[in-house]
Design an enzyme around this catalytic site. Sequence first.
Site, PDB file in Angstrom:
ATOM      1  N   ALA A 186       0.838  -1.214   0.000  1.00 10.10           N
ATOM      2  CA  ALA A 186       0.000   0.000   0.000  1.00 10.10           C
ATOM      3  C   ALA A 186       0.865   1.254   0.000  1.00 10.10           C
ATOM      4  O   ALA A 186       1.988   1.263   0.516  1.00 10.10           O
ATOM      5  CB  ALA A 186      -0.929   0.020   1.213  1.00 10.10           C
ATOM      6  N   GLU A 212      -2.492 -12.406  -4.381  1.00  7.63           N
ATOM      7  CA  GLU A 212      -3.934 -12.352  -4.632  1.00  7.63           C
ATOM      8  C   GLU A 212      -4.356 -10.893  -4.716  1.00  7.63           C
ATOM      9  O   GLU A 212      -3.791 -10.049  -4.007  1.00  7.63           O
ATOM     10  CB  GLU A 212      -4.732 -13.025  -3.501  1.00  7.63           C
ATOM     11  CG  GLU A 212      -4.661 -14.539  -3.489  1.00  7.63           C
ATOM     12  CD  GLU A 212      -3.481 -15.061  -2.697  1.00  7.63           C
ATOM     13  OE1 GLU A 212      -2.849 -14.268  -1.979  1.00  7.63           O
ATOM     14  OE2 GLU A 212      -3.176 -16.266  -2.801  1.00  7.63           O
ATOM     15  N   ASN A 252      -9.937  -4.231  -8.020  1.00  7.08           N
ATOM     16  CA  ASN A 252      -8.842  -3.313  -7.669  1.00  7.08           C
ATOM     17  C   ASN A 252      -7.996  -3.002  -8.910  1.00  7.08           C
ATOM     18  O   ASN A 252      -6.896  -3.532  -9.096  1.00  7.08           O
ATOM     19  CB  ASN A 252      -7.987  -3.932  -6.557  1.00  7.08           C
ATOM     20  CG  ASN A 252      -6.996  -2.952  -5.979  1.00  7.08           C
ATOM     21  OD1 ASN A 252      -6.782  -1.860  -6.527  1.00  7.08           O
ATOM     22  ND2 ASN A 252      -6.376  -3.327  -4.875  1.00  7.08           N
ATOM     23  N   TYR A 260       0.476  -4.567 -11.283  1.00  8.07           N
ATOM     24  CA  TYR A 260       1.025  -5.922 -11.342  1.00  8.07           C
ATOM     25  C   TYR A 260       1.204  -6.369 -12.807  1.00  8.07           C
ATOM     26  O   TYR A 260       2.202  -7.009 -13.145  1.00  8.07           O
ATOM     27  CB  TYR A 260       0.132  -6.904 -10.580  1.00  8.07           C
ATOM     28  CG  TYR A 260      -0.027  -6.575  -9.103  1.00  8.07           C
ATOM     29  CD1 TYR A 260       1.045  -6.092  -8.355  1.00  8.07           C
ATOM     30  CD2 TYR A 260      -1.249  -6.738  -8.463  1.00  8.07           C
ATOM     31  CE1 TYR A 260       0.904  -5.776  -7.005  1.00  8.07           C
ATOM     32  CE2 TYR A 260      -1.397  -6.429  -7.107  1.00  8.07           C
ATOM     33  CZ  TYR A 260      -0.320  -5.945  -6.394  1.00  8.07           C
ATOM     34  OH  TYR A 260      -0.466  -5.637  -5.060  1.00  8.07           O
TER      35      TYR A 260
END
Length: 221
Positions: free
Chosen positions: A79, A112, A117, A124
């Site tokens: 985060a 995961e 999101n 990613y």
Amino acid sequence: MVARPPVAVVMDRMTVDDLAAVQEIERESFSTPWPPHAYRSELETNRMAHYIVARHGDRIVGFAGTWLMVDEAHITTFAVRKAWRRQGVGERLLLALLALAVARGAREATLEVRPSNHPARRLYEKYGFAVVGLRPRYYSDDNEDALIMTTDQLDGRQMRDRLARLRAEVAKRPDIELGEDGLPIERSEEAGGEAAEGEGAEGGHAIAPDVLRPSNVRKSS
Ligand SMILES: CC(C)(COP(=O)(O)OP(=O)(O)OC[C@H]1O[C@@H](n2cnc3c(N)ncnc32)[C@H](O)[C@@H]1OP(=O)(O)O)[C@@H](O)C(=O)NCCC(=O)NCCS
């Protein structure tokens, strides 16, 4: 007007002294934040766990973690402080985690992520993660499924080239400038379109919080 000169973002190992700042970022990032004891337990007892923070001056502006299990790096959490997003902090954290994974002999990285999101999925994908499966009803707060995303072989030609190219691009980014309010100055191209995507959205931990109950934190012996 720029109140202070730009400062570089620096990667560092997370320590227990960082946990108050990590909790602040947790609360603004996740609908089910990990409790402080989970991080403490990870730092103090889980020898597979590696946690890093991104420091900007004297502030912690992001963090990430991974479990290194034999030849796999499982990213557990990730985060960036809201006001510092879209400035390349996430990329720096991911590059640092992947470099750590490679240095420790990991051959692939996996995680995961919530299908909803989009900011995290884009990040990613940019770094070579692809969807390889689904964990049904993985997130206990709303029963959303989790996508499982995995990289190609980290020591393969394609991933090495991709990471070298992205590392060079990140290195060229200017340092983050703070305004008089002490927050990053918004870059004009971030005002609309893609930058707004995910604004206000809550992420999901790559490892569900339930897994982090102290009794479930795996210890290497
Ligand atoms: C996901 C997160 C860590 C990204 O951090 P960040 O510092 O904003 O990311 P960066 O600035 O390094 O962005 C890198 C790339 O991510 C993608 N990205 C990040 N935010 C995005 C957004 N709002 N919309 C679309 N793509 C986005 C883009 O591919 C971007 O590359 P680009 O600048 O070339 O377009 C951040 O949004 C966050 O903390 N979210 C809440 C917590 C969370 O969801 N964690 C992931 C759990 S699996």
